[in-house]
Design a protein around this motif. Sequence first.
Motif, PDB file in Angstrom:
ATOM      1  N   ARG A 170      72.638  13.538  11.556  1.00  0.00           N
ATOM      2  CA  ARG A 170      72.926  14.835  12.172  1.00  0.00           C
ATOM      3  C   ARG A 170      72.310  15.968  11.353  1.00  0.00           C
ATOM      4  NH1 ARG A 170      77.772  13.848  12.868  1.00  0.00           N
ATOM      5  NH2 ARG A 170      78.610  14.652  10.911  1.00  0.00           N
ATOM      6  N   HIS A 171      72.375  15.856  10.025  1.00  0.00           N
ATOM      7  CA  HIS A 171      71.748  16.871   9.164  1.00  0.00           C
ATOM      8  C   HIS A 171      70.243  16.942   9.405  1.00  0.00           C
ATOM      9  CE1 HIS A 171      70.304  18.928   5.587  1.00  0.00           C
ATOM     10  NE2 HIS A 171      69.589  17.862   5.291  1.00  0.00           N
ATOM     11  N   LEU A 172      69.591  15.786   9.531  1.00  0.00           N
ATOM     12  CA  LEU A 172      68.146  15.782   9.764  1.00  0.00           C
ATOM     13  C   LEU A 172      67.800  16.397  11.115  1.00  0.00           C
ATOM     14  CD1 LEU A 172      67.051  12.303   8.345  1.00  0.00           C
ATOM     15  CD2 LEU A 172      66.959  14.544   7.242  1.00  0.00           C
ATOM     16  N   ARG A 173      68.617  16.118  12.141  1.00  0.00           N
ATOM     17  CA  ARG A 173      68.354  16.706  13.465  1.00  0.00           C
ATOM     18  C   ARG A 173      68.493  18.220  13.420  1.00  0.00           C
ATOM     19  NH1 ARG A 173      71.480  12.299  15.292  1.00  0.00           N
ATOM     20  NH2 ARG A 173      73.274  13.702  15.542  1.00  0.00           N
ATOM     21  N   GLU A 174      69.550  18.700  12.776  1.00  0.00           N
ATOM     22  CA  GLU A 174      69.754  20.144  12.700  1.00  0.00           C
ATOM     23  C   GLU A 174      68.646  20.816  11.898  1.00  0.00           C
ATOM     24  OE1 GLU A 174      73.591  20.457  11.003  1.00  0.00           O
ATOM     25  OE2 GLU A 174      74.662  19.927  12.854  1.00  0.00           O
ATOM     26  N   ARG A 175      68.205  20.166  10.834  1.00  0.00           N
ATOM     27  CA  ARG A 175      67.118  20.728  10.044  1.00  0.00           C
ATOM     28  C   ARG A 175      65.819  20.747  10.821  1.00  0.00           C
ATOM     29  NH1 ARG A 175      64.940  18.202   4.310  1.00  0.00           N
ATOM     30  NH2 ARG A 175      63.023  19.421   4.200  1.00  0.00           N
ATOM     31  N   ASP A 177      65.541  20.887  14.107  1.00  0.00           N
ATOM     32  CA  ASP A 177      65.643  21.906  15.158  1.00  0.00           C
ATOM     33  C   ASP A 177      65.440  23.299  14.584  1.00  0.00           C
ATOM     34  OD1 ASP A 177      66.132  19.922  16.979  1.00  0.00           O
ATOM     35  OD2 ASP A 177      68.317  20.140  16.924  1.00  0.00           O
ATOM     36  N   GLY A 178      65.899  23.513  13.336  1.00  0.00           N
ATOM     37  CA  GLY A 178      65.714  24.826  12.729  1.00  0.00           C
ATOM     38  C   GLY A 178      64.275  25.104  12.355  1.00  0.00           C
ATOM     39  N   GLU A 179      63.542  24.070  11.920  1.00  0.00           N
ATOM     40  CA  GLU A 179      62.155  24.264  11.509  1.00  0.00           C
ATOM     41  C   GLU A 179      61.193  24.195  12.692  1.00  0.00           C
ATOM     42  OE1 GLU A 179      61.247  21.482   8.484  1.00  0.00           O
ATOM     43  OE2 GLU A 179      62.681  22.289   7.028  1.00  0.00           O
ATOM     44  N   HIS A 180      61.533  23.388  13.703  1.00  0.00           N
ATOM     45  CA  HIS A 180      60.665  23.224  14.872  1.00  0.00           C
ATOM     46  C   HIS A 180      61.539  23.292  16.120  1.00  0.00           C
ATOM     47  CE1 HIS A 180      57.225  21.907  12.406  1.00  0.00           C
ATOM     48  NE2 HIS A 180      58.143  21.325  11.668  1.00  0.00           N
ATOM     49  N   CYS A 182      60.929  23.389  19.113  1.00  0.00           N
ATOM     50  CA  CYS A 182      60.441  22.549  20.209  1.00  0.00           C
ATOM     51  C   CYS A 182      60.432  21.069  19.847  1.00  0.00           C
ATOM     52  CB  CYS A 182      59.027  22.987  20.618  1.00  0.00           C
ATOM     53  SG  CYS A 182      58.957  24.672  21.249  1.00  0.00           S
ATOM     54  N   GLY A 183      61.010  20.714  18.702  1.00  0.00           N
ATOM     55  CA  GLY A 183      61.016  19.311  18.282  1.00  0.00           C
ATOM     56  C   GLY A 183      60.121  19.101  17.088  1.00  0.00           C
ATOM     57  N   ALA A 184      60.575  18.250  16.165  1.00  0.00           N
ATOM     58  CA  ALA A 184      59.797  17.988  14.953  1.00  0.00           C
ATOM     59  C   ALA A 184      58.593  17.128  15.264  1.00  0.00           C
ATOM     60  CB  ALA A 184      60.678  17.306  13.905  1.00  0.00           C
ATOM     61  N   ALA A 185      57.477  17.466  14.662  1.00  0.00           N
ATOM     62  CA  ALA A 185      56.273  16.668  14.832  1.00  0.00           C
ATOM     63  C   ALA A 185      56.447  15.324  14.142  1.00  0.00           C
ATOM     64  CB  ALA A 185      55.074  17.412  14.259  1.00  0.00           C
ATOM     65  N   PRO A 186      55.801  14.258  14.635  1.00  0.00           N
ATOM     66  CA  PRO A 186      55.953  12.947  14.008  1.00  0.00           C
ATOM     67  C   PRO A 186      55.593  12.930  12.536  1.00  0.00           C
ATOM     68  CG  PRO A 186      54.852  12.752  16.139  1.00  0.00           C
ATOM     69  CD  PRO A 186      54.929  14.201  15.828  1.00  0.00           C
ATOM     70  N   SER A 187      54.621  13.762  12.130  1.00  0.00           N
ATOM     71  CA  SER A 187      54.208  13.753  10.730  1.00  0.00           C
ATOM     72  C   SER A 187      54.983  14.750   9.887  1.00  0.00           C
ATOM     73  CB  SER A 187      52.711  14.078  10.633  1.00  0.00           C
ATOM     74  OG  SER A 187      52.456  15.359  11.199  1.00  0.00           O
ATOM     75  N   ASP A 188      56.010  15.378  10.464  1.00  0.00           N
ATOM     76  CA  ASP A 188      56.768  16.366   9.718  1.00  0.00           C
ATOM     77  C   ASP A 188      57.573  15.695   8.622  1.00  0.00           C
ATOM     78  OD1 ASP A 188      59.385  18.218   9.410  1.00  0.00           O
ATOM     79  OD2 ASP A 188      57.651  19.398  10.015  1.00  0.00           O
ATOM     80  N   PRO A 189      57.681  16.338   7.424  1.00  0.00           N
ATOM     81  CA  PRO A 189      58.439  15.719   6.334  1.00  0.00           C
ATOM     82  C   PRO A 189      59.888  15.442   6.679  1.00  0.00           C
ATOM     83  CG  PRO A 189      57.080  17.530   5.506  1.00  0.00           C
ATOM     84  CD  PRO A 189      56.993  17.557   7.005  1.00  0.00           C
ATOM     85  N   VAL A 190      60.479  16.217   7.631  1.00  0.00           N
ATOM     86  CA  VAL A 190      61.876  15.995   7.993  1.00  0.00           C
ATOM     87  C   VAL A 190      62.073  14.603   8.548  1.00  0.00           C
ATOM     88  CG1 VAL A 190      63.717  16.762   9.520  1.00  0.00           C
ATOM     89  CG2 VAL A 190      62.287  18.450   8.369  1.00  0.00           C
TER      90      VAL A 190
END
Length: 359
Positions: A170-175, A177-180, A182-190
Amino acid sequence: MIRIRRTSRRALVLGPSTAWGAMAVTYKLAWPTEQQAGLGVRIGTSALFFAVGTGLILHVRWVLLRELRQARRVARAAQSVLLRPPPPRVDGLSTAAVQLSADRGACVGGDLYDVVATEHGVRAVMGDVRGHGLGALGAVAALLGSFREAVHDEPDLGRVLRRMDRAFARHLRERADGEHPCGAAPSDPVTEEFVTVLLLEIRPDGGIFALNCGHPWPYRTAATVESLTRADPLPPLGPFPLPADLPALSCGPLLPGQSLVLYTDGAEDARDGRGRFFDLRQALGRTAGDRPRVMLHTVLKALKRHTGGRPTDDVALLILQNDRPEPPCTPSGARDADVGDSAARAREAATHPQPTPHT
């Protein structure tokens, strides 16, 4: 060596001010338009220019230092809430813990630990979030918050681990969503974050049960130092889902006088100037029979001496020592004799039954 470091720090602090003043003096003395004034006027204006520039730079430095002190106070406050030091004793176990951050001046890193006495036994956690410094603080808060609530609610250690896994996801999803938005990119560090977690349960009879997700197994110390078990751990939390069945692994007893030393991989991966790894097991061997705080002090001293006082990764250590009294037991020889006498009396009664008295 210490004098050289102090001289370098002073040069870094006074260098910008000196350079600013030197440029001001050069301008006032050499610039063509300034040659029209007399020498005394030029020296006076140069001194004024130098004083103003130096004052401005020193003021900026003072403001930055004040903000740095404030940030460190906030970090220490966060540490006292998240990585609160365990009490000296937890349900018959003596404890000691420490955390060192690889970020110079930081108080909180990516390591986490806690010890809680519950109705199911003493439960402990040791974890290591990918990365270090304030960037890992959110994950540490999510994991420790989930652990401290679940250990009291869940009788099964596997369910505690599942709740921690859900909190981390849940923490990773919230992080993300805050950084992207529209959804985190596959290569995003999150999407590549993970955490290693070790859960321990020490029951009133001393039995140790564990669940390990990619974390180093602790050492059990007494007269000798040995790994708690050689079983293969589960994958770290984050990249892979937990298996459907999560039985806690029985790791034998923690006898009175024995200690468990939980640690993060930063302890054994610490290197000296020649690239040699720190021998944690050997350092623990020199602390046989000591109290947890003495053990911790000895190991930390050896670790800092090995790395020159500057570890390259976060280091956390947690020591649990069994101070419970030994349960009373009947010697095996006497117990066997009692069993033998009872069996002999039973055979005698079966062979020669007593006559029934007549009235």
